[in-house]
Structure formats: C-alpha cells, structure tokens
Enzyme design. Structure first.
Site, PDB file in Angstrom:
ATOM      1  CB  CYS A  96      -8.956  -3.700   4.671  1.00  0.00           C
ATOM      2  SG  CYS A  96      -8.844  -3.173   3.446  1.00  0.00           S
ATOM      3  CG  HIS A 147      -1.701  -1.482   1.228  1.00  0.00           C
ATOM      4  ND1 HIS A 147      -3.102  -1.486   0.112  1.00  0.00           N
ATOM      5  CD2 HIS A 147      -2.319  -1.756   2.215  1.00  0.00           C
ATOM      6  CE1 HIS A 147      -2.901  -2.549   0.695  1.00  0.00           C
ATOM      7  NE2 HIS A 147      -2.878  -3.299   1.071  1.00  0.00           N
TER       8      HIS A 147
HETATM    9  C1  LIG Z   1      -5.559  -9.213   7.833  1.00  0.00           C
HETATM   10  C2  LIG Z   1      -4.665  -7.455   8.159  1.00  0.00           C
HETATM   11  C3  LIG Z   1      -6.366  -6.781   8.058  1.00  0.00           C
HETATM   12  C4  LIG Z   1      -6.010  -5.482   8.337  1.00  0.00           C
HETATM   13  N1  LIG Z   1      -7.405  -4.244   7.852  1.00  0.00           N
HETATM   14  C5  LIG Z   1      -6.483  -2.914   7.415  1.00  0.00           C
HETATM   15  C6  LIG Z   1      -8.126  -1.881   7.400  1.00  0.00           C
HETATM   16  O1  LIG Z   1      -8.825  -2.991   7.185  1.00  0.00           O
HETATM   17  N2  LIG Z   1      -7.258  -1.025   7.318  1.00  0.00           N
HETATM   18  C7  LIG Z   1      -6.051  -0.980   7.870  1.00  0.00           C
HETATM   19  O2  LIG Z   1      -6.125   0.944   7.622  1.00  0.00           O
HETATM   20  N3  LIG Z   1      -4.974  -1.459   7.398  1.00  0.00           N
HETATM   21  C8  LIG Z   1      -5.442  -2.563   7.746  1.00  0.00           C
HETATM   22  N4  LIG Z   1      -4.166  -3.878   8.296  1.00  0.00           N
HETATM   23  C9  LIG Z   1      -2.914  -3.405   8.148  1.00  0.00           C
HETATM   24  C10 LIG Z   1      -2.695  -2.768   6.805  1.00  0.00           C
HETATM   25  O3  LIG Z   1      -2.962  -4.209   5.569  1.00  0.00           O
HETATM   26  C11 LIG Z   1      -1.138  -2.342   6.527  1.00  0.00           C
HETATM   27  O4  LIG Z   1      -0.544  -0.990   7.452  1.00  0.00           O
HETATM   28  C12 LIG Z   1      -0.300  -1.844   5.395  1.00  0.00           C
HETATM   29  O5  LIG Z   1      -0.523  -3.555   4.858  1.00  0.00           O
HETATM   30  C13 LIG Z   1       1.026  -1.472   5.173  1.00  0.00           C
HETATM   31  O6  LIG Z   1       1.509  -1.042   3.825  1.00  0.00           O
HETATM   32  P1  LIG Z   1       3.103  -0.886   3.717  1.00  0.00           P
HETATM   33  O7  LIG Z   1       3.180  -1.155   1.979  1.00  0.00           O
HETATM   34  O8  LIG Z   1       3.365  -0.302   4.253  1.00  0.00           O
HETATM   35  O9  LIG Z   1       3.680  -1.923   4.359  1.00  0.00           O
HETATM   36  P2  LIG Z   1       3.290  -4.312   4.237  1.00  0.00           P
HETATM   37  O10 LIG Z   1       2.162  -4.527   3.634  1.00  0.00           O
HETATM   38  O11 LIG Z   1       4.194  -4.684   4.731  1.00  0.00           O
HETATM   39  O12 LIG Z   1       4.235  -4.391   2.569  1.00  0.00           O
HETATM   40  C14 LIG Z   1       5.163  -4.400   2.594  1.00  0.00           C
HETATM   41  C15 LIG Z   1       6.141  -4.806   1.281  1.00  0.00           C
HETATM   42  O13 LIG Z   1       7.769  -4.913   1.108  1.00  0.00           O
HETATM   43  C16 LIG Z   1       7.966  -6.435   0.520  1.00  0.00           C
HETATM   44  N5  LIG Z   1       9.152  -6.561   0.989  1.00  0.00           N
HETATM   45  C17 LIG Z   1       9.561  -6.291   2.313  1.00  0.00           C
HETATM   46  N6  LIG Z   1      11.000  -5.811   2.467  1.00  0.00           N
HETATM   47  C18 LIG Z   1      11.178  -6.314   0.844  1.00  0.00           C
HETATM   48  C19 LIG Z   1      12.970  -7.134   0.947  1.00  0.00           C
HETATM   49  N7  LIG Z   1      13.869  -6.546   1.616  1.00  0.00           N
HETATM   50  N8  LIG Z   1      12.282  -6.576  -0.369  1.00  0.00           N
HETATM   51  C20 LIG Z   1      11.935  -6.452  -1.252  1.00  0.00           C
HETATM   52  N9  LIG Z   1      10.468  -6.240  -0.817  1.00  0.00           N
HETATM   53  C21 LIG Z   1      10.182  -6.467   0.286  1.00  0.00           C
HETATM   54  C22 LIG Z   1       7.116  -6.415   1.074  1.00  0.00           C
HETATM   55  O14 LIG Z   1       6.667  -8.291   0.350  1.00  0.00           O
HETATM   56  C23 LIG Z   1       5.749  -6.079   1.177  1.00  0.00           C
HETATM   57  O15 LIG Z   1       4.936  -6.169  -0.221  1.00  0.00           O
HETATM   58  C24 LIG Z   1      -5.034  -4.398   8.200  1.00  0.00           C
HETATM   59  C25 LIG Z   1      -3.969  -5.698   7.701  1.00  0.00           C
HETATM   60  C26 LIG Z   1      -3.966  -7.134   7.950  1.00  0.00           C
HETATM   61  C27 LIG Z   1      -2.943  -8.047   8.473  1.00  0.00           C
END
Ligand SMILES: Cc1cc2nc3c(=O)[nH]c(=O)nc-3n(C[C@H](O)[C@H](O)[C@H](O)COP(=O)(O)OP(=O)(O)OC[C@H]3O[C@@H](n4cnc5c(N)ncnc54)[C@H](O)[C@@H]3O)c2cc1C
Ligand SMILES: NC(=O)C1=CN([C@@H]2O[C@H](COP(=O)(O)OP(=O)(O)OC[C@H]3O[C@@H](n4cnc5c(N)ncnc54)[C@H](O)[C@@H]3O)[C@@H](O)[C@H]2O)C=CC1
Length: 444
Positions: free
Chosen positions: A43, A11
């Site tokens: 989510c 995201h």
């Molecule tokens: C079941 C569930 C339900 C949720 N429901 C909600 C909701 O209703 N509302 C809400 O606001 N939030 C919700 N969340 C929380 C939300 O999903 C997270 O806050 C969000 O995914 C954060 O996004 P991000 O991109 O920062 O991190 P992440 O989603 O953790 O993505 C990180 C990315 O980095 C990549 N990555 C990591 N390390 C490396 C590396 N060394 N090299 C290459 N790639 C790498 C991973 O593969 C991944 O694609 C929910 C989470 C879960 C698990």
C-alpha cells in the site's frame, strides 16, 4: 509442544506468527517464505514510486530477526514445493538447491495472491510490469529514472491502477489508464462516485480510456505499443493491475476450493483438511454484506484472518466475524471510502436494493476554513431494510466515517435504525443535521 509450520510470511503469515510467538510460547514454529523480505506494505508502493515518501525503509514492520528472537526457525528464500497432507510433511527448496523436509502437527497456508496475467500476446516484452512485490517497485523506480521513458500505459483502473497512475504523473510521466469497464474503481463505487475520481484523474492530465479491451502488446524486445479492440497507444512502459488471484498451488489438488480457486475456509480459517488452516489472500472470507463466502484480497483481511487462525491452531477457539471489504483511496487529496456492496453490484446480485444519497459540507457554512463538501450514499435492501453498503467521497478526511457503516453491515443493522443513531455535533467537526442522518432519513 506442537510443531506449527507457516508457509508465507507476508501480512497474513506475519500476523499469525506473531500471535503464536507472543501468546503461545511452548510451540515449535517453522516458517518458510520464498521471498527475501517480510511484511512489505504494498500500500506504500505508490507513495514511494510517486516520491511522496523519500524511501522504502518504513514500508516494512517485521523481519526474520524479529521472528528468530522470539524463537521461530525461519527459512527465507525457500520455496515450499509440495505438501504431503497424509503424512503431514512439507517439502521445500532453498535458493541454492538445499532441500528441506519438515513435519507438522498444524499447518498454516499464507501463500497470498498473484497478479492476474492477461492472456495476451506481448506480455513477456521488457518494461511490461506487475506491481506486487518490493522488487517490482524497485524495478519500476529504476526504470522511471530514465528520462527517455515518457509514456506509461496502466492497464486496470482498479485500486492499483488508479494509485499508480497518480504516482507516475507525480514524477512527470504521460499516463494513459485503460479499463475494460465503463468507469474506474467499478468494483468499489457506483458511477456517481467513480465519475468524481475520473474527473480528478483527467484534471491532473491522466488520459482515461474506458470500455476498451487490451488485445495485444507490441514492441521490439521492449514494449512500444498497447493495442486494444478500438485503438492503439504508444507505451514505453506498461503496468498491469487487473486484479489478484489466490496462490493455491500447494493445495489445489488436495483442498476444497472456492470458485476462483481460493482455499475454502470456515470461520476458524480451517480448510477441508484436518489441521490445515489458510489465511489472507489465498483463502476465502465470509462477506457479511452478501451473507456468503467471498474472495476479497486486502491486507486488513489478511491480518485479521492470521490472528484468528493462530488462536485456533494453538487451541483457543476463535471465530472470524466476517468482513465487509471496507476500503479507501486518496488521490490528489480526493478521498473515497466504501464498505459492503455498491448499488450497481446489489442490483447485479439480484437484491431489491435502493440507494439514498446526500451531499453537504462537512461543517456548518459559517466555518470558513477546512470545510469541504461530502457526498454520501447508503445502499440497503428494500425487503429486509438491512444496510448493504456505503460510499463516501470528499477532500475532507471522512475515512473514519466508513467504519460505522462497516459495523452496521457486520451487525446487519437496518437503514431505519441508522435514521436516529446518536451522532454528536460540534461545529469544529460536523453539522447538527449531519449527512448520515439526512441520507438515512430519505429511505422510504
Ligand atoms: C500495490 C499494492 C497496494 C495495496 N494496497 C493495499 C491497501 O492500501 N490496503 C489493503 O488492505 N491492501 C492493499 N493491498 C493488498 C495487500 O497487499 C494484500 O491483500 C496482502 O499483501 C495479502 O497478504 P498475504 O500475506 O495474504 O499475501 P501476500 O502478500 O501475497 O504474501 C504471500 C507470501 O507467501 C510467500 N509464498 C507464496 N508461495 C510460497 C511458497 N510456495 N513457499 C514459500 N513462500 C511462499 C510469498 O513469498 C509472500 O511473502 C495492496 C497490494 C498491492 C500490490
Ligand atoms: N487502497 C487499497 O485498499 C488498495 C487495495 N488493493 C487491493 O489489491 C488487490 C489487487 O488490486 P487491483 O489489481 O487494482 O485489482 P482491482 O480489483 O481493484 O481492479 C482491477 C481492475 O482491472 C480491471 N480489469 C480487469 N480485467 C481487465 C482487462 N483485461 N483489461 C482492462 N482492465 C481490466 C477491472 O475492471 C478493475 O477495474 C485488490 O483486492 C485491491 O482491493 C490494491 C491497491 C490499493
């Protein structure tokens, strides 16, 4: 032309990448993600597991293809192993051992979070599940099809635990929900509200176990039992949902960190290294409710921080306005939303806080249909009068109401200003003496 490298394309990464590709077309954007999919809406996981939606198709809103069509170079299933921050080079390795070195002018870390793994014996047993990735959800769904899998223990009655407990019950499993706190959803609501959710969960057949600490998991290859400090529970599957920790592996020795290990960023999402930005679950946020840096893992924060970083990286100064951790949940039609901090949390943090409550139907009593009770709490600081938090709960869709409180906290509005805020009235929607005003008016 700048070389912008983005690590992580969920995201936060997706928001940053799209903002750059859509608005600043002259840059070279290189993306690495270790997973094989982009933009999975976790989510929607509980809705998919609980068969409230028929497939996972709609749970993705972006793809490698979309990025490539806009001109980015995308390496999927390619993990960044190391970053040389002095020479500005990223070192990555693909699924088949291919090695890549990519120089950058600007780097965006969007490596997200990892589920917290409790330090207990037996967590490596089969059918002990985390639920973060698309693959985790698929795995759980495959296992649920086995009718012999009857008893599921969910550890952690936070947002993931409560949503999944509902989902498992909806597909006919016996569910036990364990939390080490005295109630569910304790990080988001005061007990007067979380008790309503507990009642909702138990009335649908979920066994609630609060104030118990899981000490080990037992089984023979597969998990069979959850042992706590007070009891034992039979389990054919155990789901662990006890919170997230920031995935800081690529910068923990080189970047300044917050107390929980998140990359410490300023309001432009810049880390302590020049030209290195961090966004989403791997980074800190500025929390307006406590007027301090904090860690709040939410997709909404991830998206906004991605947009902010993208503009700064491309030369347009933009500051985050901070967050309030606004959140919501809907379980068997019981809707709860909150923003800022609860009364219990405010007290724990040392605020001289007060809470005002009000309960009423959404619409005047003469409206006979679609008229539900609403419970509201506003928390404020008695000294400064500034609103610290708000909670609402109803079977009516009160979700939009929380945004007003979110803005109030963002703008540091006092409870006294809320007393006379202009709120319209129409019987189809609400009451002339509506619950916002009535709650606020109680503030002494
Ligand atoms: C079941 C569930 C339900 C949720 N429901 C909600 C909701 O209703 N509302 C809400 O606001 N939030 C919700 N969340 C929380 C939300 O999903 C997270 O806050 C969000 O995914 C954060 O996004 P991000 O991109 O920062 O991190 P992440 O989603 O953790 O993505 C990180 C990315 O980095 C990549 N990555 C990591 N390390 C490396 C590396 N060394 N090299 C290459 N790639 C790498 C991973 O593969 C991944 O694609 C929910 C989470 C879960 C698990
Ligand atoms: N509706 C939404 O907005 C959703 C948001 N999310 C977000 O994803 C992130 C992760 O969610 P969760 O893992 O549910 O975290 P959470 O912080 O919401 O809940 C974790 C729960 O685990 C409990 N806990 C901690 N250690 C424990 C232990 N050892 N034994 C038993 N219980 C323990 C805590 O008391 C808490 O109730 C959160 O930031 C959450 O806000 C997740 C799902 C839905």
């Amino acid at each position: 032309m700048e070389r912008i490298v983005v690590i992580g394309a969920n995201h936060a990464g997706t928001a940053a990448i799209n903002t750059i590709l859509d608005n600043y077309k002259d840059n070279k954007v290189v993306i690495f993600d270790s997973n094989d999919n982009i933009s999975f809406l976790g989510c929607g996981m509980a809705l998919w597991i609980g068969e409230q939606i028929h497939s996972s198709e709609g749970l993705f809103y972006c793809s490698k293809d979309i990025f490539e069509k806009k001109g980015a170079k995308v390496y999927m299933e390619t993990r960044v192993e190391r970053i040389d921050y002095d020479k500005k080079i990223v070192f990555a390795e693909g699924k088949y051992g291919q090695r890549y070195q990519q120089e950058y002018d600007k780097l965006i870390l969007a490596t997200g979070s990892l589920p917290i793994s409790p330090n207990i014996e037996g967590k490596e047993l089969d059918n002990v599940q985390f639920v973060k990735l698309f693959q985790n959800a698929k795995d759980v769904i495959d296992k649920l099809h086995n009718d012999a899998l009857k008893d599921i223990v969910v550890v952690g009655a936070g947002y993931i635990g409560v949503e999944l407990a509902e989902a498992f019950r909806r597909v006919g499993k016996n569910v036990t929900l364990i939390d080490n706190m005295h109630t569910c959803l304790s990080s988001y609501y005061d007990q007067e509200f979380s008790d309503i959710m507990s009642e909702n969960l138990s009335s649908h057949g979920i066994k609630l176990v609060y104030n118990e600490i899981v000490t080990k998991l037992e089984g023979n290859g597969k998990v069979e039992k959850v042992v706590t400090d007070k009891n034992e529970y039979h389990a054919d599957m155990v789901v662990l949902g006890i919170g997230f920790k920031p995935n800081n592996r690529l910068g923990k020795d080189d970047l300044e960190l917050f107390c929980n290990g998140a990359f410490l960023v300023d309001k432009q999402q810049q880390t302590s290294q020049p030209d290195v930005y961090a966004i989403g679950d791997c980074a800190t946020v500025f929390d307006n409710s406590i007027q301090k840096t904090n860690y709040i893992a939410l997709a909404t924060n991830a998206v906004r921080s991605g947009i902010v970083a993208a503009h700064n990286v491309c030369g347009t100064p933009l500051e985050s306005i901070g967050v309030q951790g606004s959140n919501g949940i809907c379980i068997w039609n019981l809707k709860m939303v909150s923003t800022g901090i609860s009364y219990a949390k405010a007290k724990k943090l040392g605020y001289d806080a007060a809470a005002v409550d009000y309960e009423d139907t959404q619409k005047p009593a003469f409206i006979e249909h679609d008229n539900y009770k609403v419970k509201i709490r506003i928390v404020y600081d008695k000294k400064t009068r500034i609103v610290l938090g708000a909670q609402l709960c109803s079977e009516y869709d009160i979700s939009m109401a929380i945004h007003m409180f979110s803005l109030a906290i963002q703008e540091q509005v006092t409870i006294d200003r809320l007393k006379l805020t202009d709120i319209f009235f129409l019987p189809h929607f609400n009451q002339p003496y509506n619950y916002f005003t009535m709650a606020a008016l109680q503030a002494k």
